[in-house]
Design an enzyme around this catalytic site. Structure first.
Site, PDB file in Angstrom:
ATOM      1  N   ARG A  74      52.197  43.536  49.774  1.00  0.00           N
ATOM      2  CA  ARG A  74      51.438  44.353  48.815  1.00  0.00           C
ATOM      3  C   ARG A  74      51.882  45.808  48.933  1.00  0.00           C
ATOM      4  O   ARG A  74      52.002  46.350  50.041  1.00  0.00           O
ATOM      5  CB  ARG A  74      49.945  44.238  49.111  1.00  0.00           C
ATOM      6  CG  ARG A  74      49.051  45.007  48.150  1.00  0.00           C
ATOM      7  CD  ARG A  74      47.601  44.906  48.587  1.00  0.00           C
ATOM      8  NE  ARG A  74      47.117  43.530  48.535  1.00  0.00           N
ATOM      9  CZ  ARG A  74      46.093  43.078  49.265  1.00  0.00           C
ATOM     10  NH1 ARG A  74      45.465  43.878  50.100  1.00  0.00           N
ATOM     11  NH2 ARG A  74      45.706  41.824  49.146  1.00  0.00           N
ATOM     12  N   ARG A 143      42.691  51.910  51.859  1.00  0.00           N
ATOM     13  CA  ARG A 143      43.731  51.164  51.161  1.00  0.00           C
ATOM     14  C   ARG A 143      44.166  51.910  49.902  1.00  0.00           C
ATOM     15  O   ARG A 143      43.935  53.099  49.747  1.00  0.00           O
ATOM     16  CB  ARG A 143      43.222  49.762  50.853  1.00  0.00           C
ATOM     17  CG  ARG A 143      42.925  48.955  52.128  1.00  0.00           C
ATOM     18  CD  ARG A 143      42.648  47.519  51.806  1.00  0.00           C
ATOM     19  NE  ARG A 143      42.438  46.717  53.009  1.00  0.00           N
ATOM     20  CZ  ARG A 143      42.233  45.402  52.996  1.00  0.00           C
ATOM     21  NH1 ARG A 143      42.223  44.741  51.838  1.00  0.00           N
ATOM     22  NH2 ARG A 143      42.051  44.731  54.104  1.00  0.00           N
ATOM     23  N   LYS A 207      38.029  47.292  56.127  1.00  0.00           N
ATOM     24  CA  LYS A 207      38.767  47.956  55.059  1.00  0.00           C
ATOM     25  C   LYS A 207      37.904  49.010  54.372  1.00  0.00           C
ATOM     26  O   LYS A 207      36.667  48.946  54.395  1.00  0.00           O
ATOM     27  CB  LYS A 207      39.253  46.932  54.042  1.00  0.00           C
ATOM     28  CG  LYS A 207      38.139  46.121  53.384  1.00  0.00           C
ATOM     29  CD  LYS A 207      38.745  45.003  52.545  1.00  0.00           C
ATOM     30  CE  LYS A 207      37.650  44.081  52.005  1.00  0.00           C
ATOM     31  NZ  LYS A 207      38.224  42.945  51.261  1.00  0.00           N
ATOM     32  N   LYS A 209      37.831  51.447  50.663  1.00  0.00           N
ATOM     33  CA  LYS A 209      38.421  51.557  49.340  1.00  0.00           C
ATOM     34  C   LYS A 209      37.878  52.792  48.612  1.00  0.00           C
ATOM     35  O   LYS A 209      36.678  53.060  48.656  1.00  0.00           O
ATOM     36  CB  LYS A 209      38.120  50.298  48.514  1.00  0.00           C
ATOM     37  CG  LYS A 209      38.708  49.026  49.130  1.00  0.00           C
ATOM     38  CD  LYS A 209      38.366  47.797  48.314  1.00  0.00           C
ATOM     39  CE  LYS A 209      39.008  46.541  48.900  1.00  0.00           C
ATOM     40  NZ  LYS A 209      38.692  45.331  48.112  1.00  0.00           N
ATOM     41  N   CYS A 428      40.959  36.254  40.510  1.00  0.00           N
ATOM     42  CA  CYS A 428      41.712  36.474  41.752  1.00  0.00           C
ATOM     43  C   CYS A 428      42.793  35.399  41.891  1.00  0.00           C
ATOM     44  O   CYS A 428      42.851  34.434  41.126  1.00  0.00           O
ATOM     45  CB  CYS A 428      40.772  36.450  42.952  1.00  0.00           C
ATOM     46  SG  CYS A 428      40.058  34.822  43.293  1.00  0.00           S
ATOM     47  N   CYS A 434      45.925  31.808  48.869  1.00  0.00           N
ATOM     48  CA  CYS A 434      44.880  32.521  49.602  1.00  0.00           C
ATOM     49  C   CYS A 434      44.198  31.588  50.591  1.00  0.00           C
ATOM     50  O   CYS A 434      43.659  30.540  50.213  1.00  0.00           O
ATOM     51  CB  CYS A 434      43.849  33.105  48.643  1.00  0.00           C
ATOM     52  SG  CYS A 434      42.506  33.970  49.497  1.00  0.00           S
ATOM     53  N   CYS A 473      36.282  32.445  45.902  1.00  0.00           N
ATOM     54  CA  CYS A 473      35.397  32.494  47.065  1.00  0.00           C
ATOM     55  C   CYS A 473      34.446  33.669  46.883  1.00  0.00           C
ATOM     56  O   CYS A 473      34.595  34.447  45.936  1.00  0.00           O
ATOM     57  CB  CYS A 473      36.208  32.620  48.360  1.00  0.00           C
ATOM     58  SG  CYS A 473      36.815  34.299  48.684  1.00  0.00           S
ATOM     59  N   CYS A 477      37.342  39.755  45.513  1.00  0.00           N
ATOM     60  CA  CYS A 477      38.513  40.548  45.124  1.00  0.00           C
ATOM     61  C   CYS A 477      38.557  40.813  43.622  1.00  0.00           C
ATOM     62  O   CYS A 477      39.065  41.846  43.189  1.00  0.00           O
ATOM     63  CB  CYS A 477      39.792  39.837  45.564  1.00  0.00           C
ATOM     64  SG  CYS A 477      39.999  39.762  47.353  1.00  0.00           S
TER      65      CYS A 477
END
Length: 565
Positions: A74, A143, A207, A209, A428, A434, A473, A477
């Site tokens: 990524r 990120r 993480k 954002k 996603c 994944c 899930c 995302c």
């Protein structure tokens, strides 16, 4: 903090020598296509995830073969902007070392899938040659910083994007591990004194954002960000930013202690104080976030545990000034505007719809080749959107006709005849790559959309804009909890049906039915579409109708603290 009070992941970070671990040795191991478990966790900070092809997993197990390991890479692309030359570099890497596709993510960057371990280093080095990095595109750090995808109305809009660039660079990890592992930089003498002045040796608990929205467009879903920044522009001047903290989409099925949350607006800062404010939010999260239970480690849980007022007080103490009261703003949508728009400088911007963000060459849809052809002639830049679409940006008026010709030639002109729900659909990746996916998402969207369109057609609603989000899930995302309609995967072919978010990204949806199959989903939506068609008020959006009509209860809060099991 005592080792007894931190997770194993925290111990791995602490012992990693600022993200080095034994990655060099793992990458050189010829016996396996994988890397060690500890290094796999550290690899995320370098912008890559180890995955395997789950379609092949069972067959390879029967053959006593290890899983079909591969890696996702990524990029870090602040604001989703890249030059034609950089586009061609991504295209080359995708066709040389990856699976021949490019995927636009919901964080305004590219993912490359299907990269083998032996090809990781040349892929990342090739990106670096194109002046693109993957550092901190994943991992427990800030990120990719996202920003409104087409800030072209005034110079102040463009300045808002520049702040995304500055934040991205300023908050990047300082370790030289990335350059040593991927770019063959030698560790300099005295390197043992290297440090991370902002993050520390164990980085963040989870993480982080950041997103910048430029009203009236909320295309970044600013309230889904740990740190959301709302640009306040008056008479063409960027006055500063409203600060929203604590947004986050992740949750776990069956665990009410995890939940999606919208960011809380706590004040306003002028541009010259933005970097220090962002640092301060990160510092409070660094020192107060949960380092024992990763499911509770995002900033939203830190805020809810401390209390919003206490968090704000601690933030202001650290940064040394008081936040100003928030300024008035308003959003009118959180989607993308397709087709051509003209900027204030006379240049043009063409937004193309890219289903699920996947650019590939398929029968009748040579989209990857088409964008390569455009990049070879384009005189402006490209902008990726948080809704997985693409803008061919800053096109001189003299080049518009040529871009249109290429768009038609390579069948990239589907945006001209999209249904209302297809215009606002996000999915996603999910299966087969994944590791967290419980159900299909990207591969299911092309099957689901025609069935939804058929229902909408029956009720005269084909052109009605409706925000649809699919997720394999509950981790979020695709920002499913902000969909007027959302499917959140439970198991193969089974989803939670969530409804009732608004059209501008300021209200979370709620579950209507859990763990149901497609037939039940379509049956529920058919009934609701019928009611919507006959009972809605003028210009009333689908999510708003569901709340007003009592199908779903109205939330206690909109963009303050929303907690849902």
């Amino acid at each position: 903090m005592s080792d007894a009070l931190v997770s194993e992941f925290e111990r791995i970070k602490a012992n990693s020598r600022l993200l080095r671990g034994t990655l060099v040795e793992s990458l050189a191991d010829p016996v396996t296509g994988a890397i060690s478990d500890d290094d796999n966790k550290l690899l995320k900070f370098h912008g890559s995830y180890q995955q395997d092809d789950r379609d092949l997993r069972e067959e390879r197990r029967k053959q006593k073969l290890e899983p079909a390991y591969q890696f996702m890479v990524r990029a870090r692309l602040a604001g989703g902007v890249l030059s034609p030359a950089q586009w061609l570099s991504f295209d080359h890497i995708a066709r040389t070392w990856a699976n021949g596709t490019l995927r636009i993510t919901t964080r305004q960057t590219f993912q490359l899938h299907g990269v083998f371990k032996r090809d990781l280093k040349p892929s990342i080095a090739a990106l670096n040659d194109a002046l693109v990095s993957t550092i901190a595109a994943c991992g427990d750090v800030n990120r990719n910083v996202v920003a409104s995808a087409n800030p072209a109305s005034t110079p102040a809009h463009r300045l808002a994007y520049r702040w995304a660039e500055r934040l991205s660079e300023h908050l990047k990890p300082k370790t030289r591990a990335y350059h040593e592992i991927w770019l063959d930089e030698k560790q300099v003498a005295g390197g043992e004194d290297e440090s991370e002045p902002l993050y520390g040796a164990t980085y963040l608990p989870r993480k982080f954002k950041i997103g910048i929205a430029v009203p009236p467009t909320n295309d970044v879903d600013v309230f889904a960000q740990d740190l959301g920044l709302i640009a306040i522009i008056q008479q063409g001047e960027l006055l500063g930013f409203n600060i929203a903290i604590g947004g986050g989409m992740g949750a776990s099925h069956g665990d009410p202690s995890t939940y999606p949350r919208l960011g809380s607006v706590i004040g306003f800062v002028t541009p010259e104080r933005l970097l220090r404010t962002a640092e301060g939010v990160i510092e409070v999260q660094r020192d107060h976030g949960d380092r024992l239970e990763r499911k509770h480690a995002r900033l939203k849980y830190t805020i809810d545990r401390m209390g919003l007022s206490a968090f704000k007080t601690e933030l202001e103490h650290r940064i040394g000034f008081t936040l100003q009261p928030s300024r008035a703003y308003g959003f009118d949508h959180n989607g993308d505007r397709y087709g051509w728009t003209e900027g204030d400088d006379g240049r043009w911007h063409l937004t193309l719809q890219i289903e699920s963000g996947r650019l590939a060459d398929l029968p009748g849809q040579p989209h990857l080749s088409g964008l390569r052809a455009i990049a070879e002639e384009h005189q402006g830049d490209f902008r990726l959107t948080c809704n997985q679409n693409l803008i061919v940006a800053n096109v001189p008026s003299t080049q518009r006709a040529r871009i249109d010709t290429l768009v038609s030639e390579y069948h990239l002109d589907g945006y001209r005849q999209l249904s209302g729900i297809r215009r606002h659909a996000v999915a996603c990746v999910a299966l087969p790559t994944c590791g967290l996916a419980m159900a299909e998402s990207e591969r299911y969207l092309p099957q689901l959309l025609p069935k939804l369109e058929a229902l909408l057609d029956q009720h005269g609603l084909r052109d009605e804009p409706i925000v649809l989000r699919l997720s394999g899930c509950p981790n979020g995302c695709s920002r499913p909890y902000l969909g007027e309609i959302a499917l959140v995967g439970r198991a193969m072919g089974r989803y939670d049906l969530r409804l009732g978010a608004d059209f501008i990204g300021q209200r979370l949806n709620r579950p209507l039915r859990e763990n149901i199959d497609e037939a039940e989903i379509l049956r529920e939506l058919d009934t609701l579409f019928a009611r919507y068609a006959s009972e809605r008020t003028q210009d009333e959006r689908f999510g708003d109708f569901l709340v007003r009509s009592g199908v779903l209860p109205a939330p206690a809060h909109a963009i303050d603290v929303e907690v849902f099991a």
